[in-house]
Design a protein around this motif. Sequence first.
Motif, PDB file in Angstrom:
ATOM      1  N   ALA A  14      36.846 -53.013  -6.616  1.00  0.00           N
ATOM      2  CA  ALA A  14      37.314 -51.648  -6.805  1.00  0.00           C
ATOM      3  C   ALA A  14      38.133 -51.560  -8.085  1.00  0.00           C
ATOM      4  N   GLY A  15      37.870 -50.503  -8.865  1.00  0.00           N
ATOM      5  CA  GLY A  15      38.559 -50.311 -10.134  1.00  0.00           C
ATOM      6  C   GLY A  15      37.814 -50.860 -11.333  1.00  0.00           C
ATOM      7  N   ASP A  16      36.819 -51.683 -11.094  1.00  0.00           N
ATOM      8  CA  ASP A  16      36.027 -52.257 -12.184  1.00  0.00           C
ATOM      9  C   ASP A  16      35.030 -51.235 -12.731  1.00  0.00           C
ATOM     10  N   SER A  17      34.328 -51.657 -13.770  1.00  0.00           N
ATOM     11  CA  SER A  17      33.304 -50.821 -14.401  1.00  0.00           C
ATOM     12  C   SER A  17      31.966 -51.541 -14.428  1.00  0.00           C
ATOM     13  N   LEU A  18      30.911 -50.760 -14.459  1.00  0.00           N
ATOM     14  CA  LEU A  18      29.555 -51.265 -14.634  1.00  0.00           C
ATOM     15  C   LEU A  18      28.787 -50.264 -15.475  1.00  0.00           C
ATOM     16  N   ARG A  19      27.818 -50.760 -16.223  1.00  0.00           N
ATOM     17  CA  ARG A  19      26.910 -49.867 -16.931  1.00  0.00           C
ATOM     18  C   ARG A  19      25.481 -50.168 -16.484  1.00  0.00           C
ATOM     19  N   LEU A  20      24.859 -49.166 -15.911  1.00  0.00           N
ATOM     20  CA  LEU A  20      23.462 -49.271 -15.527  1.00  0.00           C
ATOM     21  C   LEU A  20      22.585 -48.795 -16.682  1.00  0.00           C
ATOM     22  N   SER A  21      21.439 -49.430 -16.804  1.00  0.00           N
ATOM     23  CA  SER A  21      20.458 -49.025 -17.802  1.00  0.00           C
ATOM     24  C   SER A  21      19.139 -48.733 -17.105  1.00  0.00           C
ATOM     25  N   CYS A  22      18.384 -47.839 -17.682  1.00  0.00           N
ATOM     26  CA  CYS A  22      17.056 -47.520 -17.173  1.00  0.00           C
ATOM     27  C   CYS A  22      16.119 -47.438 -18.364  1.00  0.00           C
ATOM     28  N   ALA A  23      15.225 -48.389 -18.448  1.00  0.00           N
ATOM     29  CA  ALA A  23      14.261 -48.436 -19.553  1.00  0.00           C
ATOM     30  C   ALA A  23      12.980 -47.737 -19.138  1.00  0.00           C
ATOM     31  N   ALA A  24      12.516 -46.857 -19.993  1.00  0.00           N
ATOM     32  CA  ALA A  24      11.311 -46.086 -19.700  1.00  0.00           C
ATOM     33  C   ALA A  24      10.168 -46.509 -20.607  1.00  0.00           C
ATOM     34  N   SER A  25       8.983 -46.458 -20.073  1.00  0.00           N
ATOM     35  CA  SER A  25       7.778 -46.723 -20.861  1.00  0.00           C
ATOM     36  C   SER A  25       6.690 -45.773 -20.385  1.00  0.00           C
ATOM     37  N   GLY A  26       5.703 -45.592 -21.230  1.00  0.00           N
ATOM     38  CA  GLY A  26       4.613 -44.695 -20.882  1.00  0.00           C
ATOM     39  C   GLY A  26       4.611 -43.483 -21.779  1.00  0.00           C
ATOM     40  N   ARG A  27       4.740 -42.316 -21.181  1.00  0.00           N
ATOM     41  CA  ARG A  27       4.701 -41.078 -21.936  1.00  0.00           C
ATOM     42  C   ARG A  27       5.949 -40.929 -22.817  1.00  0.00           C
ATOM     43  N   THR A  28       5.961 -39.928 -23.639  1.00  0.00           N
ATOM     44  CA  THR A  28       7.071 -39.694 -24.563  1.00  0.00           C
ATOM     45  C   THR A  28       8.363 -39.449 -23.794  1.00  0.00           C
ATOM     46  N   PHE A  29       9.274 -40.370 -23.905  1.00  0.00           N
ATOM     47  CA  PHE A  29      10.522 -40.347 -23.134  1.00  0.00           C
ATOM     48  C   PHE A  29      11.319 -39.086 -23.393  1.00  0.00           C
ATOM     49  N   SER A  30      11.331 -38.629 -24.624  1.00  0.00           N
ATOM     50  CA  SER A  30      12.193 -37.492 -24.972  1.00  0.00           C
ATOM     51  C   SER A  30      11.706 -36.186 -24.366  1.00  0.00           C
ATOM     52  N   ASN A  31      10.508 -36.172 -23.790  1.00  0.00           N
ATOM     53  CA  ASN A  31       9.999 -34.961 -23.150  1.00  0.00           C
ATOM     54  C   ASN A  31      10.536 -34.754 -21.750  1.00  0.00           C
ATOM     55  N   TYR A  32      11.296 -35.728 -21.235  1.00  0.00           N
ATOM     56  CA  TYR A  32      11.729 -35.696 -19.847  1.00  0.00           C
ATOM     57  C   TYR A  32      13.242 -35.590 -19.751  1.00  0.00           C
ATOM     58  N   ALA A  33      13.689 -34.743 -18.838  1.00  0.00           N
ATOM     59  CA  ALA A  33      15.081 -34.819 -18.433  1.00  0.00           C
ATOM     60  C   ALA A  33      15.205 -36.000 -17.459  1.00  0.00           C
ATOM     61  N   MET A  34      16.383 -36.606 -17.441  1.00  0.00           N
ATOM     62  CA  MET A  34      16.586 -37.817 -16.652  1.00  0.00           C
ATOM     63  C   MET A  34      17.742 -37.644 -15.679  1.00  0.00           C
ATOM     64  N   GLY A  35      17.665 -38.370 -14.582  1.00  0.00           N
ATOM     65  CA  GLY A  35      18.739 -38.307 -13.601  1.00  0.00           C
ATOM     66  C   GLY A  35      19.000 -39.652 -12.965  1.00  0.00           C
ATOM     67  N   TRP A  36      20.170 -39.781 -12.383  1.00  0.00           N
ATOM     68  CA  TRP A  36      20.532 -40.944 -11.558  1.00  0.00           C
ATOM     69  C   TRP A  36      20.828 -40.440 -10.146  1.00  0.00           C
ATOM     70  N   PHE A  37      20.308 -41.181  -9.182  1.00  0.00           N
ATOM     71  CA  PHE A  37      20.567 -40.905  -7.774  1.00  0.00           C
ATOM     72  C   PHE A  37      21.053 -42.199  -7.131  1.00  0.00           C
ATOM     73  N   ARG A  38      21.628 -42.086  -5.946  1.00  0.00           N
ATOM     74  CA  ARG A  38      22.018 -43.287  -5.226  1.00  0.00           C
ATOM     75  C   ARG A  38      21.774 -43.101  -3.734  1.00  0.00           C
ATOM     76  N   GLN A  39      21.560 -44.227  -3.083  1.00  0.00           N
ATOM     77  CA  GLN A  39      21.281 -44.207  -1.650  1.00  0.00           C
ATOM     78  C   GLN A  39      22.032 -45.339  -0.974  1.00  0.00           C
TER      79      GLN A  39
END
Length: 124
Positions: A14-39
């Motif tokens: 608790a109190g620490d930090s993390l950075r998540l990354s999500c690498a995309a491939s395929g279609r033009t990445f800049s054409n998509y809005a992006m989101g993060w979800f959690r479960q």
Amino acid sequence: QVQLVESGGGLVQAGDSLRLSCAASGRTFSNYAMGWFRQAPGKERKFVAAVNWSVGSTYYSDSVKGRFTISRDNAKNTVYLQMNSLKPEDTAVYYCAATRTFSIAIPRTMYDYWGQGTQVTVSS
């Protein structure tokens, strides 16, 4: 098709930090809005943060506002989630998602592509 691969999860205190990354491939990445979800175990997948295609707009759930920051680098086809001041209740599998819209999207039903998820565990 867009393929998404998350990384950066782990076990922190608790109190620490993390950075998540999500690498995309395929279609033009800049054409998509992006989101993060959690479960969390036994719970529904919930919205965390979203960014539009141009990084002009971001949106956060109330539970992470002020602690998490979503960003994207269209040149690297990558979206990030910087998570600071982590709490045990942030423990979940985190998923990135892409939607074929340019603007912010919140409902998970609006997203067309999903990654496999990365586990984040925050100990107290």
